[in-house]
Motif scaffolding. Sequence first.
Motif, PDB file in Angstrom:
ATOM      1  N   VAL A  12       7.470 -14.862  34.664  1.00 19.46           N
ATOM      2  CA  VAL A  12       6.232 -15.177  34.224  1.00 19.46           C
ATOM      3  C   VAL A  12       6.238 -16.738  34.480  1.00 19.46           C
ATOM      4  O   VAL A  12       7.093 -17.550  34.102  1.00 19.46           O
ATOM      5  N   TRP A  13       5.124 -17.351  35.300  1.00 21.74           N
ATOM      6  CA  TRP A  13       4.957 -18.811  35.534  1.00 21.74           C
ATOM      7  C   TRP A  13       4.101 -19.355  34.397  1.00 21.74           C
ATOM      8  O   TRP A  13       4.404 -20.330  33.961  1.00 21.74           O
ATOM      9  N   CYS A  14       3.139 -18.640  33.739  1.00 23.58           N
ATOM     10  CA  CYS A  14       2.152 -19.196  32.862  1.00 23.58           C
ATOM     11  C   CYS A  14       1.305 -18.026  32.375  1.00 23.58           C
ATOM     12  O   CYS A  14       1.482 -16.982  32.821  1.00 23.58           O
ATOM     13  N   THR A  15       0.433 -18.191  31.285  1.00 30.99           N
ATOM     14  CA  THR A  15      -0.265 -17.331  30.604  1.00 30.99           C
ATOM     15  C   THR A  15      -1.540 -17.795  30.180  1.00 30.99           C
ATOM     16  O   THR A  15      -1.854 -18.921  30.055  1.00 30.99           O
ATOM     17  N   ILE A  16      -2.688 -17.023  30.139  1.00 30.69           N
ATOM     18  CA  ILE A  16      -3.784 -17.561  29.359  1.00 30.69           C
ATOM     19  C   ILE A  16      -4.219 -16.412  28.255  1.00 30.69           C
ATOM     20  O   ILE A  16      -3.791 -15.146  28.562  1.00 30.69           O
ATOM     21  N   THR A  17      -5.076 -16.585  27.707  1.00 26.45           N
ATOM     22  CA  THR A  17      -5.758 -15.825  26.606  1.00 26.45           C
ATOM     23  C   THR A  17      -7.416 -15.942  26.825  1.00 26.45           C
ATOM     24  O   THR A  17      -7.726 -17.141  27.081  1.00 26.45           O
ATOM     25  N   ASN A  18      -8.157 -14.773  27.247  1.00 25.65           N
ATOM     26  CA  ASN A  18      -9.367 -14.863  27.733  1.00 25.65           C
ATOM     27  C   ASN A  18     -10.312 -14.980  26.562  1.00 25.65           C
ATOM     28  O   ASN A  18      -9.864 -14.759  25.526  1.00 25.65           O
ATOM     29  N   ILE A  29       7.081  -9.511  39.994  1.00 24.45           N
ATOM     30  CA  ILE A  29       7.907  -8.282  39.645  1.00 24.45           C
ATOM     31  C   ILE A  29       9.297  -8.541  40.301  1.00 24.45           C
ATOM     32  O   ILE A  29       9.353  -8.733  41.487  1.00 24.45           O
ATOM     33  N   GLU A  30      10.432  -8.466  39.487  1.00 24.87           N
ATOM     34  CA  GLU A  30      11.665  -8.522  39.870  1.00 24.87           C
ATOM     35  C   GLU A  30      12.187  -7.568  41.168  1.00 24.87           C
ATOM     36  O   GLU A  30      11.574  -6.571  41.214  1.00 24.87           O
ATOM     37  N   GLY A  31      12.666  -8.258  42.395  1.00 24.73           N
ATOM     38  CA  GLY A  31      13.044  -7.363  43.167  1.00 24.73           C
ATOM     39  C   GLY A  31      11.894  -7.119  44.168  1.00 24.73           C
ATOM     40  O   GLY A  31      12.072  -6.307  45.376  1.00 24.73           O
ATOM     41  N   THR A  32      10.829  -7.640  43.928  1.00 24.20           N
ATOM     42  CA  THR A  32       9.526  -7.423  44.945  1.00 24.20           C
ATOM     43  C   THR A  32       8.949  -8.755  45.463  1.00 24.20           C
ATOM     44  O   THR A  32       9.313  -9.894  44.969  1.00 24.20           O
ATOM     45  N   GLN A  33       7.837  -8.631  46.535  1.00 26.85           N
ATOM     46  CA  GLN A  33       7.046 -10.038  46.525  1.00 26.85           C
ATOM     47  C   GLN A  33       5.860  -9.896  46.019  1.00 26.85           C
ATOM     48  O   GLN A  33       4.781 -10.503  46.200  1.00 26.85           O
ATOM     49  N   THR A  34       5.688  -8.931  45.200  1.00 20.32           N
ATOM     50  CA  THR A  34       4.588  -8.777  44.449  1.00 20.32           C
ATOM     51  C   THR A  34       4.188  -9.616  43.200  1.00 20.32           C
ATOM     52  O   THR A  34       5.086  -9.657  42.420  1.00 20.32           O
ATOM     53  N   GLN A  35       3.231 -10.473  43.407  1.00 16.33           N
ATOM     54  CA  GLN A  35       2.820 -11.363  42.286  1.00 16.33           C
ATOM     55  C   GLN A  35       1.409 -11.481  41.902  1.00 16.33           C
ATOM     56  O   GLN A  35       0.675 -10.826  42.816  1.00 16.33           O
ATOM     57  N   GLY A  36       1.066 -11.750  40.706  1.00 15.65           N
ATOM     58  CA  GLY A  36      -0.416 -11.949  40.461  1.00 15.65           C
ATOM     59  C   GLY A  36      -0.399 -11.633  38.825  1.00 15.65           C
ATOM     60  O   GLY A  36       0.640 -11.937  38.172  1.00 15.65           O
TER      61      GLY A  36
END
Length: 53
Positions: A12-18, A29-36
Motif C-alpha cells: 500500500v502506498w496511501c489510504t483515504i476515507t471517503n 498486489i504482490e507478484g503482479t503488475q496489478t495496482q489500483g
Amino acid sequence: MQKFSAGTKLYVWCTITNYYGNAWAYGRIEGTQTQGWISADNVSYEAGSLNHC
C-alpha cells in the motif's frame, strides 16, 4: 478479474476515507503488475505506517 486468497500481500502506498466513511487503499498486489484502489475496510495491516493520499 482475479480472485485472491486470504494472506495475499498488498503493498500500500496511501489510504483515504471517503465521505461515507469507507476506507480505500492504493497499492499493488504482490507478484503482479496489478495496482489500483481496493476497499481497505477489511484489510489487515502487518507492518509500516500508512500515508494519507
